[in-house]
Design an enzyme around this catalytic site. Sequence first.
Site, short mmCIF file in Angstrom:
data_model
loop_
_atom_site.label_atom_id
_atom_site.label_comp_id
_atom_site.label_asym_id
_atom_site.label_seq_id
_atom_site.Cartn_x
_atom_site.Cartn_y
_atom_site.Cartn_z
N ASP A 117 -7.03 -1.79 -4.15
CA ASP A 117 -7.95 -1.46 -3.53
C ASP A 117 -9.06 -0.37 -3.88
O ASP A 117 -10.17 -0.69 -3.51
CB ASP A 117 -7.28 -0.66 -2.01
CG ASP A 117 -6.46 -1.78 -1.29
OD1 ASP A 117 -6.38 -2.87 -1.46
OD2 ASP A 117 -5.47 -1.31 -0.48
N ASP B 280 0.77 -1.13 0.04
CA ASP B 280 0.00 -0.01 0.00
C ASP B 280 0.80 1.30 -0.02
O ASP B 280 1.97 1.34 0.54
CB ASP B 280 -1.03 -0.14 1.32
CG ASP B 280 -1.98 -1.09 1.02
OD1 ASP B 280 -2.46 -1.50 -0.02
OD2 ASP B 280 -2.44 -1.40 2.23
#
Length: 174
Positions: free
Chosen positions: A144, A126
Amino acid sequence: MKISRLGWTAYGLALFIIVADQISKAMILSAMPGPPTPLLDGFRIAEVLPPVFNLTFVLNTGVSFGMFGGGEARWVLSAFSIIVAVALGIWALRAKGPLLACAIGLVIGGAIGNVIDRIRFGGVVDFIDFSGTGVFPWIFNIADSGITIGVMLLILDSSIGERRSKVGDAREKS
């Protein structure tokens, strides 16, 4: 089995999300001083629009937004994501509209993009960080985003479908 145009739309969008996700993660990892390792607060790579938007590396070993972290569920989460992607891939063959096809493609692409990370690194890379806003504290990635937008489009498609169904039923009764 013949794949419809809407099926190809879903698969093409899934492929786009996977490629964009993996390229962006490769760029982030190339900016790292060493191999990815879990860090509590992340590794700040770049301040893009401080303090609102930054690029911050975090290896997420949990599920969405770091819940259930620790890495114990790596293979279970990977298997679950693959099963979901396959089920959605089958659903894409029967998609009745472009909104549904796009929604399915976004979720498939996001799920596979994150599975690739789980298998390669033991967690998901991330890096998109809007935590400086004080409103959205999580760090996320393109996969995501694909999943989130895809689920929102699935809900919208379902809502539109229900409305059309009610309008059709009302017309039949009159």
